[in-house]
Each structure stands twice: as C-alpha cells, then as structure tokens.
Design a protein around this motif. Structure first.
Motif, PDB file in Angstrom:
ATOM      1  N   TYR A  79      -4.338  -9.394   4.203  1.00 42.38           N
ATOM      2  CA  TYR A  79      -5.616 -10.021   3.524  1.00 42.38           C
ATOM      3  C   TYR A  79      -5.823  -8.819   2.500  1.00 42.38           C
ATOM      4  CZ  TYR A  79     -10.182 -11.650   2.725  1.00 42.38           C
ATOM      5  OH  TYR A  79     -11.386 -12.369   2.114  1.00 42.38           O
ATOM      6  N   CYS A  80      -5.715  -7.599   3.054  1.00 41.72           N
ATOM      7  CA  CYS A  80      -5.910  -6.508   1.995  1.00 41.72           C
ATOM      8  C   CYS A  80      -4.876  -6.042   0.947  1.00 41.72           C
ATOM      9  CB  CYS A  80      -6.321  -5.304   2.728  1.00 41.72           C
ATOM     10  SG  CYS A  80      -7.947  -5.243   3.571  1.00 41.72           S
ATOM     11  N   ALA A  81      -3.620  -6.474   1.368  1.00 43.34           N
ATOM     12  CA  ALA A  81      -2.511  -6.132   0.522  1.00 43.34           C
ATOM     13  C   ALA A  81      -2.250  -7.148  -0.355  1.00 43.34           C
ATOM     14  CB  ALA A  81      -1.376  -5.605   1.390  1.00 43.34           C
ATOM     15  N   ILE A  82      -2.054  -8.328   0.032  1.00 44.56           N
ATOM     16  CA  ILE A  82      -1.657  -9.647  -0.623  1.00 44.56           C
ATOM     17  C   ILE A  82      -2.828 -10.299  -1.335  1.00 44.56           C
ATOM     18  CG2 ILE A  82      -0.241 -11.822  -0.468  1.00 44.56           C
ATOM     19  CD1 ILE A  82       1.551 -10.533   1.281  1.00 44.56           C
ATOM     20  N   TYR A  83      -3.476 -10.694  -0.409  1.00 39.79           N
ATOM     21  CA  TYR A  83      -4.859 -11.554  -0.977  1.00 39.79           C
ATOM     22  C   TYR A  83      -5.635 -10.680  -2.045  1.00 39.79           C
ATOM     23  CZ  TYR A  83      -9.026 -14.586  -0.776  1.00 39.79           C
ATOM     24  OH  TYR A  83      -9.931 -15.080  -1.215  1.00 39.79           O
ATOM     25  N   TYR A  88      -5.933 -10.614  -6.368  1.00 38.46           N
ATOM     26  CA  TYR A  88      -7.051 -10.041  -6.808  1.00 38.46           C
ATOM     27  C   TYR A  88      -7.141  -9.050  -7.633  1.00 38.46           C
ATOM     28  CZ  TYR A  88      -8.709 -14.798  -5.704  1.00 38.46           C
ATOM     29  OH  TYR A  88      -8.868 -16.065  -5.407  1.00 38.46           O
ATOM     30  N   ARG A  89      -6.236  -8.174  -7.578  1.00 40.42           N
ATOM     31  CA  ARG A  89      -5.803  -6.997  -8.442  1.00 40.42           C
ATOM     32  C   ARG A  89      -6.703  -5.660  -7.851  1.00 40.42           C
ATOM     33  NH1 ARG A  89      -2.374  -9.984  -9.105  1.00 40.42           N
ATOM     34  NH2 ARG A  89      -1.846 -11.033 -11.260  1.00 40.42           N
ATOM     35  N   PHE A  90      -7.282  -5.650  -6.370  1.00 39.24           N
ATOM     36  CA  PHE A  90      -7.594  -4.666  -6.004  1.00 39.24           C
ATOM     37  C   PHE A  90      -6.977  -3.420  -6.051  1.00 39.24           C
ATOM     38  CE2 PHE A  90     -11.418  -5.865  -3.394  1.00 39.24           C
ATOM     39  CZ  PHE A  90     -11.816  -6.876  -4.010  1.00 39.24           C
ATOM     40  N   TYR A  91      -5.352  -3.566  -6.513  1.00 42.67           N
ATOM     41  CA  TYR A  91      -4.702  -2.280  -6.554  1.00 42.67           C
ATOM     42  C   TYR A  91      -5.034  -1.464  -7.734  1.00 42.67           C
ATOM     43  CZ  TYR A  91      -1.201  -3.418  -3.122  1.00 42.67           C
ATOM     44  OH  TYR A  91      -0.535  -3.558  -1.781  1.00 42.67           O
ATOM     45  N   TYR A  92      -5.833  -2.102  -8.754  1.00 42.84           N
ATOM     46  CA  TYR A  92      -6.477  -1.297  -9.709  1.00 42.84           C
ATOM     47  C   TYR A  92      -7.501  -0.296  -9.309  1.00 42.84           C
ATOM     48  CZ  TYR A  92      -3.687  -4.034 -12.794  1.00 42.84           C
ATOM     49  OH  TYR A  92      -2.512  -4.870 -13.494  1.00 42.84           O
ATOM     50  N   LYS A  98      -3.825   3.868  -0.831  1.00 46.27           N
ATOM     51  CA  LYS A  98      -3.936   4.757   0.504  1.00 46.27           C
ATOM     52  C   LYS A  98      -4.619   4.141   1.570  1.00 46.27           C
ATOM     53  CE  LYS A  98      -1.652   7.948  -1.941  1.00 46.27           C
ATOM     54  NZ  LYS A  98      -0.969   7.060  -2.985  1.00 46.27           N
ATOM     55  N   PHE A  99      -5.713   3.277   1.173  1.00 47.67           N
ATOM     56  CA  PHE A  99      -6.554   2.454   2.066  1.00 47.67           C
ATOM     57  C   PHE A  99      -5.589   1.775   2.859  1.00 47.67           C
ATOM     58  CE2 PHE A  99      -8.740  -1.490   2.997  1.00 47.67           C
ATOM     59  CZ  PHE A  99      -9.700  -1.018   4.063  1.00 47.67           C
ATOM     60  N   LEU A 100      -4.548   0.961   2.404  1.00 46.24           N
ATOM     61  CA  LEU A 100      -3.656   0.120   2.845  1.00 46.24           C
ATOM     62  C   LEU A 100      -2.922   0.808   4.053  1.00 46.24           C
ATOM     63  CD1 LEU A 100      -2.707  -2.172   0.109  1.00 46.24           C
ATOM     64  CD2 LEU A 100      -4.390  -2.703   2.139  1.00 46.24           C
ATOM     65  N   HIS A 101      -2.561   2.164   3.446  1.00 45.55           N
ATOM     66  CA  HIS A 101      -1.707   2.955   4.375  1.00 45.55           C
ATOM     67  C   HIS A 101      -2.665   3.500   5.747  1.00 45.55           C
ATOM     68  CE1 HIS A 101       2.468   3.548   2.548  1.00 45.55           C
ATOM     69  NE2 HIS A 101       1.597   3.330   1.486  1.00 45.55           N
ATOM     70  N   LEU A 102      -3.674   3.453   5.530  1.00 42.04           N
ATOM     71  CA  LEU A 102      -4.549   3.814   6.776  1.00 42.04           C
ATOM     72  C   LEU A 102      -4.318   2.869   7.792  1.00 42.04           C
ATOM     73  CD1 LEU A 102      -7.764   5.377   5.204  1.00 42.04           C
ATOM     74  CD2 LEU A 102      -6.085   6.445   6.790  1.00 42.04           C
ATOM     75  N   ALA A 189      -3.096   9.564   9.163  1.00 42.19           N
ATOM     76  CA  ALA A 189      -4.317   9.633   9.214  1.00 42.19           C
ATOM     77  C   ALA A 189      -4.670   8.413   9.941  1.00 42.19           C
ATOM     78  CB  ALA A 189      -5.022   9.953   8.199  1.00 42.19           C
ATOM     79  N   GLY A 190      -4.321   7.468   9.487  1.00 43.99           N
ATOM     80  CA  GLY A 190      -4.499   5.933  10.164  1.00 43.99           C
ATOM     81  C   GLY A 190      -4.152   5.836  11.530  1.00 43.99           C
ATOM     82  N   SER A 191      -3.075   6.354  11.994  1.00 41.94           N
ATOM     83  CA  SER A 191      -2.408   6.246  13.249  1.00 41.94           C
ATOM     84  C   SER A 191      -3.304   7.164  14.184  1.00 41.94           C
ATOM     85  CB  SER A 191      -0.922   6.567  13.370  1.00 41.94           C
ATOM     86  OG  SER A 191      -0.820   7.773  12.967  1.00 41.94           O
ATOM     87  N   ALA A 192      -3.623   8.477  13.564  1.00 38.79           N
ATOM     88  CA  ALA A 192      -4.581   9.549  14.359  1.00 38.79           C
ATOM     89  C   ALA A 192      -5.748   8.891  14.667  1.00 38.79           C
ATOM     90  CB  ALA A 192      -4.474  10.851  13.731  1.00 38.79           C
ATOM     91  N   LEU A 193      -6.417   8.211  13.975  1.00 45.34           N
ATOM     92  CA  LEU A 193      -7.786   7.587  13.891  1.00 45.34           C
ATOM     93  C   LEU A 193      -7.774   6.341  15.172  1.00 45.34           C
ATOM     94  CD1 LEU A 193      -9.123   7.569  10.339  1.00 45.34           C
ATOM     95  CD2 LEU A 193      -9.933   9.160  12.173  1.00 45.34           C
ATOM     96  N   PHE A 194      -6.781   5.555  14.962  1.00 46.10           N
ATOM     97  CA  PHE A 194      -6.935   4.520  16.075  1.00 46.10           C
ATOM     98  C   PHE A 194      -6.426   5.300  17.248  1.00 46.10           C
ATOM     99  CE2 PHE A 194      -4.740   0.628  17.853  1.00 46.10           C
ATOM    100  CZ  PHE A 194      -5.912   0.103  17.933  1.00 46.10           C
TER     101      PHE A 194
END
Length: 217
Positions: A79-83, A88-92, A98-102, A189-194
């Motif tokens: 949802y966050c990466a493709i959609y 919808y160009r959220f990569y801008y 980095k949020f996606l890598h989390l 960080a994402g794996s550590a938090l989860f």
C-alpha cells in the motif's frame, strides 16, 4: 490471536476498498480523455491491488492460512510502496523510502519467523530472546541482499537505485554511501522495533509464534 486476525481482516478490506475506488476513479478519468496523465497511475494501482489479492486467493485455492502479521506487513508495504509511493508520488516526500524500509524490516522479521516454522519442528522451545535476535539477523541479512541487488543493477544498467549520483554526476565519498547505509539502518530499526513487540508477546504466550506459520486450513 482472534483479535489479531480481525485486525488484519479490517486492514485487508480497507486496502482493497481504497485501491478499488481509486482504480475506478482513475479508469473513469481515462475514459473521458485523460489517457496520457492517468494510464500509468491506473496500471500501478491495478498492480498493487493484484499483489494484495493474489495471496488471499491462493490461500483459498490451496487451503492454507496466511500468517497473520506477515500478511499485515505485506499489505502495509504494498500500500505504501506501490499505491502511495508510485501511483501517488509519495516518494517525493523526504525519507518516504526510509519509512518503507522500517516497514520492510518488520515484514522481514516476520518472514524469518515463517521460515523458522518451515525448518524447525519445535520452534516454540526456543527462548523469546533468541527468536527476536534471530529475526533481526534474518531481516538485516535480507536487507543486505537487497542492497547487493541494487548495486548489481546499478553496475550493469546505471539505474542509480542506490542514489550514488545526482544531476548526472557521481557523488563523492560519504555522500554516495548515505542512501545505502540509511536503508540498512532503517531495516535494522524496523526489525528491532517489531522485535520488542514480538518479545513481549512471546513472553506472554509462546504460541503467538505460530501466527507467522503457514498452516493448512
């Protein structure tokens, strides 16, 4: 675990509904004469919707249960990466990748638990601390493999996936490392938090680990 499944089911309906509505809206705009502007958006939204639906259909056809949290993080990532990201160009938005890598760090930790369930006959006998350390190591290793992939593609096709260049010029020294190292830090960080949440759940109920396993329905 019933609450977890209910939460994932609600997430599934939200993701599918929002993508379907967006796809219909975009298709209508194409029909009234805006092909050039919206054709790519429609294709990206359709691809995202397909990726979310395929695992659910396969689970019904082959009669197995999708791992609860694994599927949740998969849907969140798509949802966050493709959609949002591509269509919808959220990569801008700064640091969106980095949020996606989390998210992917948490997803890969869950995948590590799923792999453990396939390889280990009695993974529930392992301590929560070991399981979480293993999950973090698995997630970071997968993050490294992804960076290997990006480096290889950049080396052969000069696609700049690792953001080693800007405005047609190679970045020097530390600047060229920032994207790659930032991605790896976010994975960790994402794996550590989860893993902190996973540790708490496993201490309360070791059987929670099975929510990441593929099981026959």
């Amino acid at each position: 675990m019933q609450k977890d499944r209910t939460f994932v089911r609600i997430t599934f309906y939200f993701v599918v509904a929002s993508m379907a509505i967006s796809l219909c809206s975009t298709a209508w705009k194409i029909l009234i004469g805006h092909q050039g502007k919206y054709s790519l958006v429609a294709a990206e939204v359709a691809a995202g919707l397909l990726l979310v639906l395929v695992p659910a259909f396969l689970s019904r056809i082959f009669r197995f249960q999708l791992p609860t949290f694994l599927y949740f993080f998969f849907m969140a990532f798509i949802y966050c990466a493709i959609y949002l990201g591509d269509a919808y160009r959220f990569y801008y938005i700064p640091y969106w990748d980095k949020f996606l890598h989390l998210i992917s760090g948490a997803l890969l930790l869950g995948l590590g638990f799923a792999v453990l369930g396939l390889l280990q006959k009695q993974p529930g006998r392992l301590s929560p601390a070991f399981l979480c350390l293993y999950g973090i190591a698995f997630a970071v290793f997968c993050g490294v493999l992804w960076e290997f992939y990006e480096f290889s593609v950049d080396s052969f096709f000069a696609m700049n996936l690792q953001r080693y260049a800007a405005k047609g010029r190679d970045l020097p020294g530390r600047a060229a490392l920032m994207d790659t190292m930032g991605d790896l830090f976010a994975d960790a960080a994402g794996s550590a938090l989860f893993s902190l949440y996973a540790y708490w759940r496993l201490k309360k109920d070791p059987a929670w680990l099975t929510s990441f396993f593929f099981k026959k329905s």
